[in-house]
Design a protein around this motif. Structure first.
Motif, PDB file in Angstrom:
ATOM      1  N   MET A   1       0.740  -1.039  -0.163  1.00 18.33           N
ATOM      2  CA  MET A   1       0.036   0.102  -0.053  1.00 18.33           C
ATOM      3  C   MET A   1       0.695   1.153  -0.060  1.00 18.33           C
ATOM      4  N   GLU A   2       0.689   2.308  -0.978  1.00 21.79           N
ATOM      5  CA  GLU A   2       1.330   3.569  -1.007  1.00 21.79           C
ATOM      6  C   GLU A   2       1.073   4.278   0.265  1.00 21.79           C
ATOM      7  N   LEU A   3       1.925   5.277   0.725  1.00 17.79           N
ATOM      8  CA  LEU A   3       2.038   6.169   1.641  1.00 17.79           C
ATOM      9  C   LEU A   3       1.148   7.272   1.023  1.00 17.79           C
ATOM     10  N   THR A   4       0.482   7.976   1.794  1.00 12.87           N
ATOM     11  CA  THR A   4      -0.626   8.940   1.746  1.00 12.87           C
ATOM     12  C   THR A   4       0.321  10.291   1.969  1.00 12.87           C
ATOM     13  N   ALA A   5      -0.248  11.392   1.250  1.00 14.61           N
ATOM     14  CA  ALA A   5       0.551  12.698   1.590  1.00 14.61           C
ATOM     15  C   ALA A   5       0.671  13.055   3.232  1.00 14.61           C
ATOM     16  N   ALA A   6      -0.293  12.751   4.125  1.00 15.42           N
ATOM     17  CA  ALA A   6      -0.204  12.736   5.447  1.00 15.42           C
ATOM     18  C   ALA A   6       0.856  12.030   5.987  1.00 15.42           C
ATOM     19  N   ASP A   7       1.145  10.681   5.474  1.00 18.94           N
ATOM     20  CA  ASP A   7       1.930   9.783   5.916  1.00 18.94           C
ATOM     21  C   ASP A   7       3.298  10.320   5.443  1.00 18.94           C
ATOM     22  N   LEU A   8       3.490  10.521   4.455  1.00 18.20           N
ATOM     23  CA  LEU A   8       4.831  11.334   4.022  1.00 18.20           C
ATOM     24  C   LEU A   8       5.265  12.461   4.775  1.00 18.20           C
ATOM     25  N   GLN A   9       4.238  13.382   5.017  1.00 21.11           N
ATOM     26  CA  GLN A   9       4.509  14.358   5.813  1.00 21.11           C
ATOM     27  C   GLN A   9       5.004  14.114   7.120  1.00 21.11           C
ATOM     28  N   ALA A  10       4.269  13.037   7.938  1.00 16.26           N
ATOM     29  CA  ALA A  10       4.873  12.646   8.967  1.00 16.26           C
ATOM     30  C   ALA A  10       6.158  12.320   9.035  1.00 16.26           C
TER      31      ALA A  10
END
Length: 226
Positions: A1-10
């Protein structure tokens, strides 16, 4: 599963926090480690205990007392208010300060251990050669203590990556400001997004394992080159 924008920001915020904390700890922890390893002050035992305290103190307790210290009636809050600054609670700067304390033993103790194992006769030779203290440190002490510094850097970085209790208490979950990977995983589990939580958890697991392998490989390589 790909990381979301919120995940990448974290992820980015966590890595940024770890780099800043380790840089500060190396600057502050190196002279402290030297003093603890070669000082003869009566306070050395108490300071050693204070440095090691985060190893046994629950992170939530440390975060709670930082939250009190950051409040307007607390010592740090009083100073920030006196200088017209904003409260450090629920800010990235507050996370940095708390993380420096929380990860302190993981940086100071490996460096201190490396300093304590330096041969005294080597240090005495630098005195006879009339080397300055800075020359002695950068040309003799630092090369001989490189294993300790690498261990301190990697452990401090990895430990900061996995913080949860401290950052939750004083940082909350402000996106782009205080929401680090551990908080993001916690929120995903709460919302039953187990696949996303698994992806981030696996990422942290890989990074942590890589850090430990790096310490082992570097120490093993340098032990053969002595």
């Amino acid at each position: 599963m790909e990381l979301t924008a919120a995940d990448l920001q974290a992820v980015w915020l966590t890595i940024k926090l770890a780099f800043v904390v380790v840089a500060i700890l190396l600057l502050l922890g190196t002279p402290l480690a030297w003093w603890l390893s070669h000082g003869s002050n009566r306070l050395k035992g108490a300071v050693n205990a204070l440095v090691a305290l985060p190893l046994v103190l629950p992170p939530s307790v440390l975060g709670f007392y930082f939250l009190i210290a950051f409040s307007p009636s607390g010592p740090i809050g009083y100073l920030t208010d006196a200088f017209g600054l904003e409260s450090l609670a629920f800010t990235f700067e507050g996370l940095v300060l708390a993380s420096v304390v929380y990860s302190l033993p993981f940086v100071v103790q490996p460096i201190q251990n490396a300093f304590e194992h330096l041969r005294q006769d080597v240090l005495e030779v630098t005195t006879l050669m009339r080397m300055s203290k800075w020359e002695c440190f950068f040309k003799v002490v630092l090369p001989l203590s490189k294993n300790g510094f690498v261990t301190a850097l990697v452990l401090g970085f990895a430990h900061t990556l996995g913080e949860f209790g401290v950052v939750l208490m004083i940082g909350g979950n402000i996106s782009g400001e205080t929401k680090v990977i551990s908080i993001q995983i916690y929120e995903q589990v709460e919302s039953l997004q187990y696949q996303r939580a698994h992806t981030l958890s696996l990422l942290l697991l890989v990074i942590s394992f890589t850090c430990l392998m790096l310490i082992s490989l570097v120490n093993k390589r340098w032990s053969f080159t002595r």
